[in-house]
Enzyme design. Structure first.
Site, mmCIF file in Angstrom:
data_model
loop_
_atom_site.group_PDB
_atom_site.id
_atom_site.type_symbol
_atom_site.label_atom_id
_atom_site.label_comp_id
_atom_site.label_asym_id
_atom_site.label_seq_id
_atom_site.Cartn_x
_atom_site.Cartn_y
_atom_site.Cartn_z
ATOM 1 N N THR A 94 -64.977 99.004 28.729
ATOM 2 C CA THR A 94 -64.659 100.041 27.752
ATOM 3 C C THR A 94 -65.870 100.268 26.853
ATOM 4 O O THR A 94 -66.419 99.316 26.296
ATOM 5 C CB THR A 94 -63.452 99.625 26.895
ATOM 6 O OG1 THR A 94 -62.327 99.413 27.745
ATOM 7 C CG2 THR A 94 -63.115 100.700 25.875
ATOM 8 N N LYS A 169 -59.031 105.787 27.289
ATOM 9 C CA LYS A 169 -58.887 104.367 26.971
ATOM 10 C C LYS A 169 -59.128 104.109 25.486
ATOM 11 O O LYS A 169 -58.415 103.317 24.848
ATOM 12 C CB LYS A 169 -59.861 103.541 27.808
ATOM 13 C CG LYS A 169 -59.908 102.053 27.444
ATOM 14 C CD LYS A 169 -58.555 101.361 27.649
ATOM 15 C CE LYS A 169 -58.553 99.933 27.080
ATOM 16 N NZ LYS A 169 -59.548 99.059 27.700
#
Length: 269
Positions: A94, A169
Site C-alpha cells: 500500500t 485501498k
C-alpha cells in the site's frame, strides 16, 4: 506461471505458499542463508539477486512494507530491466499512486506492464485464499495474472486503471481508521455513563451499530489493545492518503475528525 517474489515476510510468505500449492513455479529473493532456507521451506526456489529472480518470470510480485522500499526495489535496482517483455510487475504494498505511475513509466520502456494490487486483510486471510485485492491497471494485464492473484485473493476486484487500486485501498484504510476512532469514542462515552468496556464490547456487536472494526476490537477485548496491534500499519496508510489527497488539492473532510482517535491508544485509556 513462473513467478518472481520480493518480500516473503509476514504477508508475503503465505502468498508464496499459496502460489506453490497452486502449481506456480516461484522464485523468492533470499540474500541471506536464513532467507534462502525460509524460501525453500515454502517450496520456492531462492535467488541471490533481483536480476536472477526476474530474468525468466512471467510476473514479479513485490510485497514489501513501505512505499520507499517499493521504489528502491523497482527503480533503484535492476529488477525491471531484467524482466522479459510482456511480463507483469505486481505491487502489493500500500502506497502512493504516484509511485505506481513512476514505476509504470520506467517499465513501459522495457515492455513490462505494471498493476497495483494492495490487499485488504491479514496473513490468515491470505493463507485461507480469501484476502481482498483492489487491482488497478490495464484489463489485459490484470487478466494475464488473474490465475496468480486468485491463488490467494478472493475477491480480486479490478477497480480501474493503474493507481486506482491504491486509491481505493487508501480510502478503505482511512474509513477503517475512522471506524476504530468511532468505537474508541463510544468506549469513552461508556466510561462516562458507568458502563465498563468489556460489557460494552460484548453487547455492541449484536446491535445495529456493529462493524468489522467493532467486531475486531471486541475480539481483542479492548480498543487500546486493538489499536496497539494495528496502529502502525493503519497509521502508515493514513499518512500516505493524507499526503495523496493534499497532492490532489483535497483533504479527508469529516473523516479527519475521527481518524486520529483510531490511531492513538492514549486517547482510549
Amino acid at each position: 506461471m513462473k513467478v518472481g517474489f520480493v518480500g516473503a515476510g509476514r504477508m508475503g510468505a503465505p502468498m508464496v505458499r499459496r502460489l506453490v500449492d497452486a502449481g506456480h513455479a516461484v522464485t523468492v529473493l533470499g540474500r541471506t542463508p536464513e532467507k534462502r532456507t525460509a524460501a525453500e521451506e515454502l517450496g520456492a526456489q531462492p535467488a541471490d539477486g533481483l536480476a536472477e529472480l526476474a530474468r525468466e518470470a512471467d510476473a514479479v510480485v513485490v510485497c514489501v512494507f513501505t512505499d520507499e522500499q517499493v521504489r528502491q526495489v523497482c527503480l533503484g535496482d535492476d529488477l525491471i530491466g531484467a524482466m522479459p517483455p510482456g511480463a507483469v510487475l505486481i505491487l502489493h504494498t500500500t502506497g502512493s499512486p504516484r509511485t505506481a505511475e513512476a514505476i509504470a513509466e520506467e517499465a513501459g520502456t522495457h515492455g513490462v506492464d505494471v498493476i497495483d494490487a494492495p490487499v485488504s486483510g491479514g496473513p490468515h486471510d491470505i493463507a485461507a485464499g480469501t484476502v481482498t485485492l483492489f487491482v488497478g491497471g490495464e484489463a489485459k494485464a490484470v487478466q494475464r495474472v488473474h490465475p496468480l492473484l486468485s491463488s490467494y485473493g478472493d475477491p480480486v476486484l479490478h477497480v480501474g486503471p493503474l493507481g486506482y487500486g491504491q486509491r481505493v485501498k487508501l480510502i478503505n484504510n482511512t474509513l477503517f481508521a475512522a471506524q476504530i476512532g468511532i468505537v474508541a469514542e463510544a468506549v469513552r462515552l461508556a466510561g462516562r455513563l458507568g458502563i465498563d468496556e468489556a460489557t460494552l464490547l460484548a453487547a455492541l456487536p449484536h446491535g445495529s451499530g456493529t462493524s468489522r472494526a467493532l467486531s475486531s476490537i471486541a475480539g481483542v477485548g479492548s480498543a487500546a489493545g486493538f489499536i496497539g496491534a494495528v496502529g502502525e500499519f493503519i497509521g502508515k496508510d493514513v499518512a500516505v492518503v493524507r499526503a495523496t489527497v493534499a497532492d490532489l488539492g483535497s483533504d479527508l473532510g469529516l473523516l479527519d475528525q475521527v481518524v486520529d482517535a483510531g490511531l492513538s491508544r492514549e486517547k482510549v485509556r
